[in-house]
Design an enzyme around this catalytic site. Structure first.
Site, PDB file in Angstrom:
ATOM      1  N   ARG A 101       1.199  -1.170  -0.097  1.00 40.26           N
ATOM      2  CA  ARG A 101       0.057  -0.289   0.259  1.00 40.26           C
ATOM      3  C   ARG A 101       1.196   0.880   0.055  1.00 40.26           C
ATOM      4  O   ARG A 101       1.842   0.901   0.943  1.00 40.26           O
ATOM      5  CB  ARG A 101      -0.987   0.261   1.457  1.00 40.26           C
ATOM      6  CG  ARG A 101      -1.812  -0.830   1.818  1.00 40.26           C
ATOM      7  CD  ARG A 101      -2.964  -0.493   0.227  1.00 40.26           C
ATOM      8  NE  ARG A 101      -4.266  -1.134  -0.009  1.00 40.26           N
ATOM      9  CZ  ARG A 101      -4.944  -2.236  -0.458  1.00 40.26           C
ATOM     10  NH1 ARG A 101      -3.777  -2.005  -1.461  1.00 40.26           N
ATOM     11  NH2 ARG A 101      -4.903  -3.483  -0.621  1.00 40.26           N
ATOM     12  N   GLU A 103      -4.332   8.116  -4.228  1.00 38.86           N
ATOM     13  CA  GLU A 103      -3.950   7.646  -5.859  1.00 38.86           C
ATOM     14  C   GLU A 103      -5.739   7.508  -5.889  1.00 38.86           C
ATOM     15  O   GLU A 103      -6.750   7.938  -4.939  1.00 38.86           O
ATOM     16  CB  GLU A 103      -4.282   5.454  -6.032  1.00 38.86           C
ATOM     17  CG  GLU A 103      -3.028   5.032  -5.208  1.00 38.86           C
ATOM     18  CD  GLU A 103      -3.489   3.915  -5.255  1.00 38.86           C
ATOM     19  OE1 GLU A 103      -4.141   2.998  -5.455  1.00 38.86           O
ATOM     20  OE2 GLU A 103      -2.206   2.562  -4.656  1.00 38.86           O
ATOM     21  N   HIS A 109      -1.591   0.832  -9.772  1.00 41.07           N
ATOM     22  CA  HIS A 109      -2.482  -0.436  -8.621  1.00 41.07           C
ATOM     23  C   HIS A 109      -3.442  -1.450  -9.636  1.00 41.07           C
ATOM     24  O   HIS A 109      -4.831  -1.688  -9.971  1.00 41.07           O
ATOM     25  CB  HIS A 109      -3.479   0.452  -7.892  1.00 41.07           C
ATOM     26  CG  HIS A 109      -3.365   0.112  -7.383  1.00 41.07           C
ATOM     27  ND1 HIS A 109      -3.918   0.611  -5.472  1.00 41.07           N
ATOM     28  CD2 HIS A 109      -3.995  -2.169  -6.686  1.00 41.07           C
ATOM     29  CE1 HIS A 109      -4.144  -0.791  -4.677  1.00 41.07           C
ATOM     30  NE2 HIS A 109      -4.226  -2.198  -5.535  1.00 41.07           N
TER      31      HIS A 109
END
Lengths: 349, 313
Positions: free
Chosen positions: A266, A295, A313
């Site tokens: 993460r 993000e 991602h």
């Protein structure tokens, strides 16, 4: 009541309405089925499996004209299960509004968006994706590492701009074989990464919450010691209070100028601002990111660097992973109804 | 040995040049304006040529150097050296096997991942700001896909070892079957291509293997198949490859080599299912230094009348 709510786009909501229908209209009267709450449409790539629609009356919060707050209040007593993706923080505030909740199903593997302590206190089971994503995530981690060391994407850009003809050969990269790779978090993903990189002649060691007696890789209990003895760190751990900004200035300094960092965990595990400074100033050789702190915001200083590889991602997004997580979802739901052990419960650690 | 003339046609490695200059009279052909005249002027002192993937020694060059004794190639592929003619003329030839095997195999897997998981393309997606508008799409899983290897020599075996760590079943085509390896053998390239998801070209370039990847093989690999070329550009019928990619008859390609380097077909620049490298298979500092050391050791051995370390001829 404050919580961070990601409003689905009109596009997402429209697609979701087109994608699935309640399958239970002809079967058992829907009032008798337990209620499954979805706050957002399922991922735009997948439909809600029919097995779910048959077993639950699905409540779609985003379709209601009510605010989420009001929606929860109006359905509070009936919601036994919650299916989530990973956008919304399932914190005490939301949990308090769901007194009948027994099961949270997240299709992510990370559970940093769920107040696990509160779930434990309330006896709410939580299931995640288990290890179904581990291969795909490991592939991305290894792909990013090779890309950074061997400058694949940077060289591809170079060729596409016609520079090979006009400027000559691209600068040398660095060999993978013999590199000491420190895996941060030797869970399912970390083990898959280790297995792959060993075949390239990398030497593996790791840091984890606890030493793993079944593993023969050298263990470092202190992350900066792992960094000091590594040429690269591959971040594969969960985001928790303990791991927040764990990869920080001290770790970058220990890793050194030739070090590479790859993050498939993460974003917030790394002190992103500090890492960007190190990358820009050459205090770190390079980095591969599949995740970022905020993000889809990505620090723009990275856009002009050739020693970074930026991935939006995407690690889990293959048809196989999405199919597998659907199967895990169904298996967990069936187990829940039969009072059998859940297939991928998130365990207390 | 300082009087021994060693001809280097093009720049290859500053480290190699430096080490050669310490020991020999290094003649850097690319630095002189009139190359043919330069060769004539130094013909009686040139006893060695340093070759590489782009520049070797053909019959014409060999004939113009009456004192030539050895061609030491800074590469493992020696398709640019007229081996038959060297043998006839008693000229020794060496290459640099083993030291670059790992790097080239690493690139094969790196390219496979980059193409199938769209690493380079999605990096472009982020840098152009498109991520803020929406997520990237699904990509193709690499783990578990069947990897077909054309040429199971040192590099081919190293590719197989790496792919196995991704649980990829391995299939291959080679001049001879290797039953000691537990990989699936196919007797023709077309059959191999029909039965794999990723086809890696890892054989030497010879008359037999020129255009071994032709339209039939490309069609057999198909719209979901990926071609990885870490061999030589001439292994592939390049115009056929380009049209197959543009028309969607081939799923994708990772290329490190081309027919006419450094020229790369420009039609490939705008498509997302290719990754294009500038012949960088062994381009790491560590490996280039090891290759250079091997070239030097072969030359020293030759001029000291000792056995060559890695002779080809």
């Amino acid at each position: 009541m404050e919580f961070c709510l990601q409003i689905p786009t009109r596009q997402e909501a429209k697609m979701a309405r087109l994608q699935f229908r309640d399958a239970n209209e002809d079967d058992v009267p829907s009032e008798e089925l337990p209620h499954l709450l979805l706050i957002h449409p399922p991922s735009s790539f997948t439909r809600l499996p029919s097995e779910i629609c048959e077993k639950f009356r699905v409540l779609k919060a985003w379709e209601s004209p009510l605010s989420l707050d009001q929606f929860l209040i109006s359905h509070a007593r009936s919601i036994q299960a919650l299916l989530i993706r990973g956008f919304l923080m399932i914190n005490t505030d939301i949990l308090q509004q769901l007194p009948a909740l027994k099961l949270i199903i997240t299709i992510s593997v990370g559970v940093n968006h769920i107040d696990m302590a509160e779930c434990r206190r309330r006896g709410i089971s939580v299931t995640n994706a288990g290890s179904v994503y581990s291969e795909d995530v490991a592939d991305i981690a290894v792909g990013l590492y090779i890309d950074v060391l061997r400058k694949l994407s940077a060289a591809d850009r170079y060729v596409r701009q016609g520079l090979w003809s006009s400027k000559g050969n691209y600068p040398f990269g660095s060999k993978l074989g013999g590199k000491r790779v420190g895996i941060v978090g030797l869970g399912s993903i970390g083990l898959e990464v280790a297995k792959r990189l060993e075949a390239f002649g990398c030497i593996i060691s790791y840091n984890s919450r606890r030493e793993k007696p079944t593993s023969s890789y050298p263990f470092y209990s202190i992350i900066s010691e792992l960094a000091a003895n590594s040429d690269a760190l591959i971040i594969c751990c969960a985001l928790t209070e303990q791991t927040h900004h764990m990869i920080n200035k001290e770790v970058f300094a220990s890793l050194g100028r030739d070090g590479v960092i790859v993050n498939v965990g993460r974003g917030a595990i790394i002190d992103e601002k500090e890492l960007v400074k190190c990358l820009v100033s050459g205090k770190i050789r390079g980095a591969g990111f599949d995740v970022f702190e905020n993000e889809p915001q990505v620090p723009e200083e990275l856009f002009t660097l050739d020693n970074v590889v930026l991935s939006p991602h995407t690690a889990i997004f293959t048809p196989e992973s999405l199919q597998s997580v659907k199967e895990v979802l169904i298996a967990n739901v069936e187990a829940f109804f039969l009072n059998k052990p859940l297939v991928t419960p998130v365990m207390d650690e | 040995m300082e009087s021994i003339g060693v001809l280097m046609p093009i720049p290859m490695s500053p480290y190699l040049e430096q080490e050669l200059e310490k020991r020999f009279n290094l003649l850097k052909l690319w630095t002189v304006p009139h190359k043919a005249q330069f060769i004539k002027d130094h013909a009686t002192s040139i006893r060695a040529i340093i070759g590489n993937a782009s520049a070797g020694a053909d019959a014409e060059l060999i004939d113009s150097l009456p004192k030539l004794e050895i061609v030491a190639s800074f590469s493992v592929g020696i398709d640019k050296v007229d081996l038959k003619y060297c043998k006839e003329k008693g000229v020794r030839v060496t290459n640099t096997p083993d030291v670059l095997t790992d790097d080239v195999a690493d690139i094969a897997i790196g390219l496979s991942l980059a193409v199938m998981r769209r690493l380079s393309e999605s990096d472009r997606y982020v840098r152009s700001g498109l991520w803020k508008k929406g997520g990237y799409k699904l990509t193709t899983k690499f783990t578990g896909k069947i990897v077909g290897i054309l040429g199971l020599g040192r590099i081919g075996k190293a590719v197989a070892k790496r792919a196995e760590a991704f649980s990829c079943p391995i299939a291959y085509f080679s001049r001879t079957e290797k039953p000691e390896l537990k990989y699936k053998y196919y007797p023709t390239v077309v059959e191999l291509a029909s039965n794999c998801d990723v086809l890696v070209v890892a054989c030497p370039l010879t008359e037999e293997t020129r255009h071994i990847i032709n339209r039939e093989v490309i069609d057999a690999l198909g719209p979901k198949g990926v071609l990885i070329n870490i061999g030589r550009g001439h292994h592939v019928d390049e115009p056929e490859l380009v049209s197959a990619l543009l028309e969607g008859r081939l799923g994708g390609a990772g290329l490190d080599v081309y027919q006419n380097e450094p020229e790369v077909p420009e039609q490939l620049f705008g498509i997302e299912n290719v990754v294009l490298l500038p012949h960088a298979g062994s381009d790491t500092t560590e490996t280039c230094n090891a290759m250079a050391d091997l070239v030097i050791r072969n030359l020293e051995a030759h001029f000291l009348n000792k056995p060559l370390l890695t002779p080809v001829v």
